[in-house]
Design a protein around this motif. Structure first.
Motif, PDB file in Angstrom:
ATOM      1  N   THR A 199      -1.741  -0.387  11.376  1.00 29.03           N
ATOM      2  CA  THR A 199      -2.470  -0.107  10.146  1.00 29.03           C
ATOM      3  C   THR A 199      -1.987   1.205   9.544  1.00 29.03           C
ATOM      4  O   THR A 199      -1.850   1.332   8.328  1.00 29.03           O
ATOM      5  CB  THR A 199      -3.984  -0.034  10.431  1.00 29.03           C
ATOM      6  N   GLU A 200      -1.701   2.172  10.403  1.00 29.47           N
ATOM      7  CA  GLU A 200      -1.212   3.473   9.932  1.00 29.47           C
ATOM      8  C   GLU A 200       0.129   3.322   9.213  1.00 29.47           C
ATOM      9  O   GLU A 200       0.337   3.907   8.152  1.00 29.47           O
ATOM     10  CB  GLU A 200      -1.081   4.438  11.105  1.00 29.47           C
ATOM     11  N   SER A 201       1.050   2.520   9.753  1.00 32.56           N
ATOM     12  CA  SER A 201       2.346   2.307   9.104  1.00 32.56           C
ATOM     13  C   SER A 201       2.182   1.620   7.752  1.00 32.56           C
ATOM     14  O   SER A 201       2.834   1.997   6.769  1.00 32.56           O
ATOM     15  CB  SER A 201       3.272   1.463   9.990  1.00 32.56           C
ATOM     16  N   ILE A 202       1.320   0.627   7.689  1.00 35.12           N
ATOM     17  CA  ILE A 202       1.079  -0.067   6.426  1.00 35.12           C
ATOM     18  C   ILE A 202       0.488   0.903   5.404  1.00 35.12           C
ATOM     19  O   ILE A 202       0.897   0.912   4.238  1.00 35.12           O
ATOM     20  CB  ILE A 202       0.170  -1.292   6.637  1.00 35.12           C
ATOM     21  N   ALA A 203      -0.455   1.746   5.840  1.00 38.87           N
ATOM     22  CA  ALA A 203      -1.062   2.729   4.934  1.00 38.87           C
ATOM     23  C   ALA A 203       0.000   3.683   4.392  1.00 38.87           C
ATOM     24  O   ALA A 203      -0.016   4.030   3.207  1.00 38.87           O
ATOM     25  CB  ALA A 203      -2.172   3.496   5.648  1.00 38.87           C
ATOM     26  N   LYS A 204       0.929   4.104   5.232  1.00 39.69           N
ATOM     27  CA  LYS A 204       2.002   5.006   4.780  1.00 39.69           C
ATOM     28  C   LYS A 204       2.911   4.315   3.767  1.00 39.69           C
ATOM     29  O   LYS A 204       3.321   4.924   2.777  1.00 39.69           O
ATOM     30  CB  LYS A 204       2.824   5.493   5.972  1.00 39.69           C
ATOM     31  N   ILE A 205       3.214   3.051   4.006  1.00 39.01           N
ATOM     32  CA  ILE A 205       4.069   2.296   3.076  1.00 39.01           C
ATOM     33  C   ILE A 205       3.357   2.121   1.739  1.00 39.01           C
ATOM     34  O   ILE A 205       3.953   2.302   0.673  1.00 39.01           O
ATOM     35  CB  ILE A 205       4.461   0.938   3.685  1.00 39.01           C
ATOM     36  N   LEU A 206       2.063   1.793   1.782  1.00 42.17           N
ATOM     37  CA  LEU A 206       1.306   1.629   0.547  1.00 42.17           C
ATOM     38  C   LEU A 206       1.247   2.945  -0.227  1.00 42.17           C
ATOM     39  O   LEU A 206       1.406   2.954  -1.451  1.00 42.17           O
ATOM     40  CB  LEU A 206      -0.098   1.110   0.840  1.00 42.17           C
ATOM     41  N   ALA A 207       1.047   4.054   0.474  1.00 34.85           N
ATOM     42  CA  ALA A 207       1.006   5.362  -0.193  1.00 34.85           C
ATOM     43  C   ALA A 207       2.364   5.698  -0.820  1.00 34.85           C
ATOM     44  O   ALA A 207       2.432   6.193  -1.940  1.00 34.85           O
ATOM     45  CB  ALA A 207       0.589   6.448   0.797  1.00 34.85           C
ATOM     46  N   THR A 249       4.634   3.627  -1.878  1.00 35.59           N
ATOM     47  CA  THR A 249       4.970   2.724  -2.990  1.00 35.59           C
ATOM     48  C   THR A 249       3.927   2.744  -4.099  1.00 35.59           C
ATOM     49  O   THR A 249       4.157   2.181  -5.166  1.00 35.59           O
ATOM     50  CB  THR A 249       5.118   1.271  -2.490  1.00 35.59           C
ATOM     51  N   GLY A 250       2.762   3.365  -3.835  1.00 35.56           N
ATOM     52  CA  GLY A 250       1.703   3.397  -4.834  1.00 35.56           C
ATOM     53  C   GLY A 250       0.984   2.072  -4.983  1.00 35.56           C
ATOM     54  O   GLY A 250       0.272   1.852  -5.961  1.00 35.56           O
ATOM     55  N   GLU A 251       1.139   1.176  -4.017  1.00 34.28           N
ATOM     56  CA  GLU A 251       0.492  -0.141  -4.074  1.00 34.28           C
ATOM     57  C   GLU A 251      -0.875  -0.109  -3.408  1.00 34.28           C
ATOM     58  O   GLU A 251      -1.170   0.764  -2.602  1.00 34.28           O
ATOM     59  CB  GLU A 251       1.363  -1.202  -3.392  1.00 34.28           C
ATOM     60  N   THR A 252      -1.686  -1.104  -3.718  1.00 30.64           N
ATOM     61  CA  THR A 252      -3.010  -1.243  -3.110  1.00 30.64           C
ATOM     62  C   THR A 252      -2.946  -2.251  -1.965  1.00 30.64           C
ATOM     63  O   THR A 252      -2.001  -3.037  -1.863  1.00 30.64           O
ATOM     64  CB  THR A 252      -4.033  -1.759  -4.137  1.00 30.64           C
ATOM     65  N   VAL A 253      -3.962  -2.229  -1.134  1.00 26.45           N
ATOM     66  CA  VAL A 253      -4.059  -3.216  -0.057  1.00 26.45           C
ATOM     67  C   VAL A 253      -4.119  -4.617  -0.645  1.00 26.45           C
ATOM     68  O   VAL A 253      -3.493  -5.549  -0.136  1.00 26.45           O
ATOM     69  CB  VAL A 253      -5.291  -2.940   0.838  1.00 26.45           C
ATOM     70  N   ASP A 254      -4.851  -4.784  -1.743  1.00 23.52           N
ATOM     71  CA  ASP A 254      -4.954  -6.100  -2.388  1.00 23.52           C
ATOM     72  C   ASP A 254      -3.580  -6.618  -2.801  1.00 23.52           C
ATOM     73  O   ASP A 254      -3.253  -7.785  -2.573  1.00 23.52           O
ATOM     74  CB  ASP A 254      -5.852  -6.039  -3.623  1.00 23.52           C
ATOM     75  N   ALA A 255      -2.776  -5.750  -3.432  1.00 26.99           N
ATOM     76  CA  ALA A 255      -1.439  -6.167  -3.879  1.00 26.99           C
ATOM     77  C   ALA A 255      -0.575  -6.551  -2.675  1.00 26.99           C
ATOM     78  O   ALA A 255       0.142  -7.551  -2.709  1.00 26.99           O
ATOM     79  CB  ALA A 255      -0.773  -5.052  -4.674  1.00 26.99           C
ATOM     80  N   PHE A 256      -0.659  -5.776  -1.614  1.00 24.19           N
ATOM     81  CA  PHE A 256       0.108  -6.064  -0.402  1.00 24.19           C
ATOM     82  C   PHE A 256      -0.292  -7.411   0.192  1.00 24.19           C
ATOM     83  O   PHE A 256       0.550  -8.239   0.515  1.00 24.19           O
ATOM     84  CB  PHE A 256      -0.100  -4.938   0.613  1.00 24.19           C
ATOM     85  N   MET A 257      -1.600  -7.639   0.316  1.00 29.96           N
ATOM     86  CA  MET A 257      -2.076  -8.889   0.899  1.00 29.96           C
ATOM     87  C   MET A 257      -1.700 -10.087   0.036  1.00 29.96           C
ATOM     88  O   MET A 257      -1.402 -11.159   0.557  1.00 29.96           O
ATOM     89  CB  MET A 257      -3.585  -8.838   1.119  1.00 29.96           C
ATOM     90  N   SER A 258      -1.710  -9.925  -1.276  1.00 30.73           N
ATOM     91  CA  SER A 258      -1.341 -11.043  -2.137  1.00 30.73           C
ATOM     92  C   SER A 258       0.139 -11.371  -1.991  1.00 30.73           C
ATOM     93  O   SER A 258       0.540 -12.524  -2.139  1.00 30.73           O
ATOM     94  CB  SER A 258      -1.706 -10.777  -3.596  1.00 30.73           C
ATOM     95  N   LEU A 259       0.966 -10.368  -1.664  1.00 32.48           N
ATOM     96  CA  LEU A 259       2.383 -10.641  -1.394  1.00 32.48           C
ATOM     97  C   LEU A 259       2.536 -11.502  -0.142  1.00 32.48           C
ATOM     98  O   LEU A 259       3.380 -12.393  -0.087  1.00 32.48           O
ATOM     99  CB  LEU A 259       3.167  -9.332  -1.194  1.00 32.48           C
TER     100      LEU A 259
END
Length: 184
Positions: free
Chosen positions: A29-37, A39-49
């Motif tokens: 979860t920490e790695s995903i949070a760092k990637i989202l930060a 890229t400026g993406e949200t969790v919703d955008a990531f999950m929809s991908l």
């Protein structure tokens, strides 16, 4: 992207996605949070991908770990009952009985710290290595890692080495529910 997120440069190599015994390796979860930060993406955008579908959000009840040990909060199957709790918004999960639980204590450091919120699914199957919430019939509720589950016993691991691992007879356990997600 890995460097920009502060991760190991080999994070996205195909060879790192499968363990030596052939199982898929999932990012923390920490790695995903760092990637989202990064890229400026949200969790919703990531999950929809991942799913190809826009993630709807829903509100789930937020229960404090200390509060969870009180009678009347859960039914016999580990589903929350009643009303009047705080609530958090979370991308929709398939379990209509999912709820949020606020962690207290330090037995699961470094994964979960005091105040961390986890999303719990009472309907999700549990397997060895899963992080789970366990309620004992005497009322105590705890978040641990499942080491072993047999017909007679349940063995739980505390991630913090300052806390001993635990073992209980199955007849002392009211229910076990899988942790699906955790805030960091």
């Amino acid at each position: 992207m890995a460097k920009r997120a502060g991760l190991d440069p080999t994070t996205f190599n195909r060879s790192k996605r499968i363990t030596p015994d052939g199982r898929p390796r999932w990012p923390s979860t920490e790695s995903i949070a760092k990637i989202l930060a990064a890229t400026g993406e949200t969790v919703d955008a990531f999950m929809s991908l991942l799913s190809g579908v826009s993630m709807a959000r829903r509100t789930v009840p937020l229960i404090g770990l200390a509060q969870a040990g009180e009678g009347g909060i859960f039914d016999d199957a580990g589903f929350p009952v009643g009303t009047g709790w705080d609530a958090v918004e979370f991308p929709a999960v398939g379990d209509e009985n999912a709820y949020a639980l606020e962690i207290t204590g330090d037995s699961m450091i470094p994964a979960y710290r005091d105040g961390c919120v986890v999303i719990v699914s009472p309907n999700a199957p549990v397997r060895r290595g899963d992080r789970v919430v366990v309620k004992l019939k005497e009322g105590e509720v705890m978040a641990k890692e499942l080491k072993r589950l047999s017909a007679k016993t349940i063995e739980l691991k505390s991630l913090n080495p300052e806390h001993a691992d635990l073992s209980f007879n199955r007849d002392a356990v009211a229910w076990v529910a899988r942790i699906l997600w955790a805030s960091q």
